[in-house]
Design a protein around this motif. Structure first.
Motif, PDB file in Angstrom:
ATOM      1  N   ILE A 121       0.836  -1.199   0.000  1.00 57.85           N
ATOM      2  CA  ILE A 121       0.000   0.000   0.000  1.00 57.85           C
ATOM      3  C   ILE A 121       0.875   1.254   0.000  1.00 57.85           C
ATOM      4  N   LEU A 122       1.922   1.255   0.828  1.00 59.72           N
ATOM      5  CA  LEU A 122       2.841   2.400   0.866  1.00 59.72           C
ATOM      6  C   LEU A 122       3.546   2.589  -0.476  1.00 59.72           C
ATOM      7  N   GLY A 123       3.930   1.499  -1.103  1.00 56.33           N
ATOM      8  CA  GLY A 123       4.631   1.574  -2.379  1.00 56.33           C
ATOM      9  C   GLY A 123       3.742   2.073  -3.500  1.00 56.33           C
ATOM     10  N   ASN A 124       2.529   1.569  -3.562  1.00 54.35           N
ATOM     11  CA  ASN A 124       1.622   1.963  -4.634  1.00 54.35           C
ATOM     12  C   ASN A 124       1.032   3.346  -4.409  1.00 54.35           C
TER      13      ASN A 124
ATOM     14  N   LYS B 109       9.884   3.838  -0.192  1.00 57.29           N
ATOM     15  CA  LYS B 109      10.823   2.725  -0.229  1.00 57.29           C
ATOM     16  C   LYS B 109      10.913   2.075   1.148  1.00 57.29           C
ATOM     17  N   VAL B 110      11.170   0.779   1.136  1.00 57.81           N
ATOM     18  CA  VAL B 110      11.352   0.002   2.354  1.00 57.81           C
ATOM     19  C   VAL B 110      12.644  -0.795   2.232  1.00 57.81           C
TER      20      VAL B 110
ATOM     21  N   ASP C  46      16.978  -1.566  -0.655  1.00 64.50           N
ATOM     22  CA  ASP C  46      16.022  -0.467  -0.489  1.00 64.50           C
ATOM     23  C   ASP C  46      15.194  -0.423  -1.762  1.00 64.50           C
ATOM     24  N   THR C  47      13.887  -0.599  -1.630  1.00 64.04           N
ATOM     25  CA  THR C  47      13.061  -0.714  -2.823  1.00 64.04           C
ATOM     26  C   THR C  47      11.617  -0.335  -2.538  1.00 64.04           C
ATOM     27  N   THR C  48      10.860  -0.194  -3.595  1.00 65.93           N
ATOM     28  CA  THR C  48       9.419   0.002  -3.507  1.00 65.93           C
ATOM     29  C   THR C  48       8.752  -1.320  -3.868  1.00 65.93           C
TER      30      THR C  48
END
Length: 79
Positions: free
Chosen positions: A27-30, A35-36, A50-52
């Motif tokens: 949900i955060l990525g879209n 990035k997480v 580190d990516t989405t």
């Protein structure tokens, strides 16, 4: 990379938390392109990226440019 079929996590609560965290970071990525950090391992090495997260299937996480990781090889998610 070669990914074994075994899960890196053994505890059922940790496995459930990983799935819950993946739903949240999708949900955060879209929504916000946040990035997480994903910590995962293949058959010989541990990695951090580190990516989405763009999507999650029953067995895989979909990252940028169609890169996929098996969920069962992710041992930590930081967001």
């Amino acid at each position: 990379m070669h990914f074994p079929t075994t899960d890196v996590l053994q505890d059922k609560e940790e496995i459930a938390k990983r799935l819950s965290d993946l739903d949240k970071v999708t949900i955060l990525g879209n929504g916000d392109h946040i990035k997480v950090e994903l910590f995962f391992e293949d058959d010989s090495t541990k990695y951090r990226v580190d990516t989405t997260v763009w999507g999650v299937t029953d067995a895989r996480v979909i990252l940028k440019q169609g890169i996929v990781l098996p969920i069962n090889r992710i041992y930590k998610i930081v967001y």
